[in-house]
Design a protein around this motif. Structure first.
Motif, PDB file in Angstrom:
ATOM      1  N   ARG A  24       0.841  -1.204   0.000  1.00 19.29           N
ATOM      2  CA  ARG A  24       0.000   0.000   0.000  1.00 19.29           C
ATOM      3  C   ARG A  24       0.867   1.241   0.000  1.00 19.29           C
ATOM      4  O   ARG A  24       1.926   1.288   0.605  1.00 19.29           O
ATOM      5  CB  ARG A  24      -0.933  -0.010   1.212  1.00 19.29           C
ATOM      6  N   ARG A  25       0.367   2.269  -0.694  1.00 13.20           N
ATOM      7  CA  ARG A  25       1.087   3.535  -0.757  1.00 13.20           C
ATOM      8  C   ARG A  25       0.090   4.660  -0.923  1.00 13.20           C
ATOM      9  O   ARG A  25      -1.046   4.449  -1.303  1.00 13.20           O
ATOM     10  CB  ARG A  25       2.104   3.536  -1.891  1.00 13.20           C
ATOM     11  N   GLN A  26       0.558   5.854  -0.650  1.00  8.48           N
ATOM     12  CA  GLN A  26      -0.272   7.045  -0.796  1.00  8.48           C
ATOM     13  C   GLN A  26      -0.294   7.459  -2.271  1.00  8.48           C
ATOM     14  O   GLN A  26       0.741   7.594  -2.900  1.00  8.48           O
ATOM     15  CB  GLN A  26       0.284   8.205   0.041  1.00  8.48           C
ATOM     16  N   VAL A  27      -1.492   7.631  -2.788  1.00  5.31           N
ATOM     17  CA  VAL A  27      -1.671   8.097  -4.162  1.00  5.31           C
ATOM     18  C   VAL A  27      -2.734   9.180  -4.136  1.00  5.31           C
ATOM     19  O   VAL A  27      -3.871   8.931  -3.728  1.00  5.31           O
ATOM     20  CB  VAL A  27      -2.101   6.947  -5.098  1.00  5.31           C
ATOM     21  N   LEU A  28      -2.334  10.375  -4.518  1.00  6.27           N
ATOM     22  CA  LEU A  28      -3.255  11.500  -4.588  1.00  6.27           C
ATOM     23  C   LEU A  28      -4.022  11.686  -3.280  1.00  6.27           C
ATOM     24  O   LEU A  28      -5.237  11.880  -3.262  1.00  6.27           O
ATOM     25  CB  LEU A  28      -4.215  11.347  -5.766  1.00  6.27           C
ATOM     26  N   GLY A  29      -3.295  11.585  -2.168  1.00  9.34           N
ATOM     27  CA  GLY A  29      -3.875  11.857  -0.854  1.00  9.34           C
ATOM     28  C   GLY A  29      -4.634  10.713  -0.215  1.00  9.34           C
ATOM     29  O   GLY A  29      -5.287  10.909   0.811  1.00  9.34           O
ATOM     30  N   MET A  30      -4.585   9.517  -0.786  1.00  4.83           N
ATOM     31  CA  MET A  30      -5.260   8.380  -0.164  1.00  4.83           C
ATOM     32  C   MET A  30      -4.364   7.156  -0.203  1.00  4.83           C
ATOM     33  O   MET A  30      -3.583   6.976  -1.136  1.00  4.83           O
ATOM     34  CB  MET A  30      -6.592   8.085  -0.857  1.00  4.83           C
ATOM     35  N   GLU A  31      -4.485   6.319   0.832  1.00  2.00           N
ATOM     36  CA  GLU A  31      -3.753   5.064   0.842  1.00  2.00           C
ATOM     37  C   GLU A  31      -4.510   4.061  -0.027  1.00  2.00           C
ATOM     38  O   GLU A  31      -5.696   3.816   0.195  1.00  2.00           O
ATOM     39  CB  GLU A  31      -3.621   4.514   2.265  1.00  2.00           C
ATOM     40  N   VAL A  32      -3.836   3.497  -0.998  1.00  2.00           N
ATOM     41  CA  VAL A  32      -4.468   2.551  -1.908  1.00  2.00           C
ATOM     42  C   VAL A  32      -4.648   1.217  -1.186  1.00  2.00           C
ATOM     43  O   VAL A  32      -3.676   0.542  -0.856  1.00  2.00           O
ATOM     44  CB  VAL A  32      -3.641   2.358  -3.195  1.00  2.00           C
ATOM     45  N   GLN A  33      -5.914   0.861  -0.945  1.00  2.00           N
ATOM     46  CA  GLN A  33      -6.248  -0.388  -0.273  1.00  2.00           C
ATOM     47  C   GLN A  33      -6.893  -1.392  -1.221  1.00  2.00           C
ATOM     48  O   GLN A  33      -6.709  -2.594  -1.065  1.00  2.00           O
ATOM     49  CB  GLN A  33      -7.173  -0.116   0.913  1.00  2.00           C
ATOM     50  N   THR A  34      -7.674  -0.897  -2.178  1.00  2.00           N
ATOM     51  CA  THR A  34      -8.271  -1.779  -3.181  1.00  2.00           C
ATOM     52  C   THR A  34      -8.115  -1.151  -4.563  1.00  2.00           C
ATOM     53  O   THR A  34      -8.096   0.071  -4.703  1.00  2.00           O
ATOM     54  CB  THR A  34      -9.780  -2.043  -2.933  1.00  2.00           C
ATOM     55  N   ILE A  35      -7.994  -2.022  -5.550  1.00  2.00           N
ATOM     56  CA  ILE A  35      -7.918  -1.602  -6.946  1.00  2.00           C
ATOM     57  C   ILE A  35      -8.939  -2.418  -7.716  1.00  2.00           C
ATOM     58  O   ILE A  35      -8.987  -3.648  -7.580  1.00  2.00           O
ATOM     59  CB  ILE A  35      -6.501  -1.831  -7.524  1.00  2.00           C
ATOM     60  N   SER A  36      -9.756  -1.731  -8.506  1.00  2.00           N
ATOM     61  CA  SER A  36     -10.767  -2.404  -9.324  1.00  2.00           C
ATOM     62  C   SER A  36     -10.373  -2.327 -10.790  1.00  2.00           C
ATOM     63  O   SER A  36      -9.999  -1.266 -11.282  1.00  2.00           O
ATOM     64  CB  SER A  36     -12.134  -1.762  -9.113  1.00  2.00           C
ATOM     65  N   VAL A  37     -10.477  -3.479 -11.452  1.00  2.00           N
ATOM     66  CA  VAL A  37     -10.088  -3.622 -12.852  1.00  2.00           C
ATOM     67  C   VAL A  37     -11.286  -4.180 -13.610  1.00  2.00           C
ATOM     68  O   VAL A  37     -11.966  -5.091 -13.121  1.00  2.00           O
ATOM     69  CB  VAL A  37      -8.879  -4.583 -12.959  1.00  2.00           C
ATOM     70  N   VAL A  71     -10.177   3.043  -7.419  1.00  2.00           N
ATOM     71  CA  VAL A  71      -9.232   2.855  -6.330  1.00  2.00           C
ATOM     72  C   VAL A  71     -10.001   3.143  -5.050  1.00  2.00           C
ATOM     73  O   VAL A  71     -10.645   4.196  -4.929  1.00  2.00           O
ATOM     74  CB  VAL A  71      -8.011   3.794  -6.470  1.00  2.00           C
ATOM     75  N   ASN A  72      -9.970   2.183  -4.130  1.00  2.00           N
ATOM     76  CA  ASN A  72     -10.732   2.283  -2.877  1.00  2.00           C
ATOM     77  C   ASN A  72     -12.213   2.547  -3.145  1.00  2.00           C
ATOM     78  O   ASN A  72     -12.880   3.257  -2.396  1.00  2.00           O
ATOM     79  CB  ASN A  72     -10.169   3.378  -1.968  1.00  2.00           C
ATOM     80  N   GLY A  73     -12.723   2.009  -4.225  1.00  2.00           N
ATOM     81  CA  GLY A  73     -14.127   2.185  -4.575  1.00  2.00           C
ATOM     82  C   GLY A  73     -14.447   3.506  -5.246  1.00  2.00           C
ATOM     83  O   GLY A  73     -15.570   3.727  -5.695  1.00  2.00           O
ATOM     84  N   LYS A  74     -13.464   4.380  -5.365  1.00  2.00           N
ATOM     85  CA  LYS A  74     -13.669   5.681  -6.018  1.00  2.00           C
ATOM     86  C   LYS A  74     -13.374   5.515  -7.510  1.00  2.00           C
ATOM     87  O   LYS A  74     -12.247   5.210  -7.892  1.00  2.00           O
ATOM     88  CB  LYS A  74     -12.747   6.727  -5.404  1.00  2.00           C
ATOM     89  N   PRO A  75     -14.381   5.733  -8.369  1.00  2.00           N
ATOM     90  CA  PRO A  75     -14.185   5.536  -9.806  1.00  2.00           C
ATOM     91  C   PRO A  75     -13.103   6.448 -10.387  1.00  2.00           C
ATOM     92  O   PRO A  75     -12.930   7.584  -9.946  1.00  2.00           O
ATOM     93  CB  PRO A  75     -15.548   5.897 -10.407  1.00  2.00           C
ATOM     94  N   VAL A  76     -12.384   5.908 -11.367  1.00  2.00           N
ATOM     95  CA  VAL A  76     -11.442   6.695 -12.166  1.00  2.00           C
ATOM     96  C   VAL A  76     -11.869   6.561 -13.618  1.00  2.00           C
ATOM     97  O   VAL A  76     -12.455   5.556 -14.012  1.00  2.00           O
ATOM     98  CB  VAL A  76      -9.971   6.257 -11.964  1.00  2.00           C
ATOM     99  N   SER A  77     -11.582   7.589 -14.407  1.00  2.00           N
ATOM    100  CA  SER A  77     -12.070   7.617 -15.781  1.00  2.00           C
ATOM    101  C   SER A  77     -11.095   8.355 -16.688  1.00  2.00           C
ATOM    102  O   SER A  77     -10.478   9.339 -16.264  1.00  2.00           O
ATOM    103  CB  SER A  77     -13.427   8.333 -15.809  1.00  2.00           C
ATOM    104  N   PRO A  78     -10.992   7.899 -17.944  1.00  2.00           N
ATOM    105  CA  PRO A  78     -10.174   8.656 -18.895  1.00  2.00           C
ATOM    106  C   PRO A  78     -10.832   9.989 -19.249  1.00  2.00           C
ATOM    107  O   PRO A  78     -10.156  10.930 -19.651  1.00  2.00           O
ATOM    108  CB  PRO A  78     -10.084   7.737 -20.112  1.00  2.00           C
ATOM    109  N   ALA A  79     -12.150  10.069 -19.093  1.00  2.00           N
ATOM    110  CA  ALA A  79     -12.875  11.280 -19.490  1.00  2.00           C
ATOM    111  C   ALA A  79     -12.451  12.500 -18.682  1.00  2.00           C
ATOM    112  O   ALA A  79     -12.365  13.601 -19.218  1.00  2.00           O
ATOM    113  CB  ALA A  79     -14.381  11.059 -19.356  1.00  2.00           C
TER     114      ALA A  79
END
Length: 125
Positions: A24-37, A71-79
């Motif tokens: 786990r590491r800090q990414v954009l102010g949050m610790e990455v605990q889960t990653i959704s693919v 990441v951590n249930g927070k959606p990420v998008s190319p848009a």
């Protein structure tokens, strides 16, 4: 140039993985605990291939990044650029895990592949 609606994820299934505590590491102010693919559509794959311009390493990165959904249930998008921003900040080890997840989801295992290839029949037309 693509419009934001063309950049919307088209995943049909999303798989969430827990990041091991030691990774786990800090990414954009949050610790990455889960990653959704997510699974990619044929058009998503085609866009990744076109953007790779024949470079297999770039293609692997593009496919894995395009599959990143949350990441951590927070959606990420190319848009909105969040997908690329998170991808860039994950670091090499977490990016490698995302690439492994993409591969696991989208590739048949060896036994299935061998069975499929052994089932070949030839016909003459």
């Amino acid at each position: 140039m693509s419009s934001p609606s063309n950049l919307a994820p088209t995943a049909t299934a999303i798989f969430t993985y827990e990041v091991p505590a030691k990774m786990r590491r800090q990414v954009l102010g949050m610790e990455v605990q889960t990653i959704s693919v997510g699974e990619l559509s044929a058009m998503d794959e085609l866009r990744c291939a076109q953007n790779a311009r024949g470079d297999a390493t770039v293609l692997a990165f593009n496919l894995a990044m395009a599959s990143l959904r949350a990441v951590n249930g927070k959606p990420v998008s190319p848009a909105d650029g969040s997908q690329e921003k998170v991808w860039s900040n994950l670091g090499p080890k977490l990016r490698n895990l995302v690439m492994a997840a993409y591969s696991e989801i989208n590739n048949a295992d060896r036994e299935v592949s061998e069975d499929f290839l052994k089932s070949r029949r030839v016909t003459v037309a």
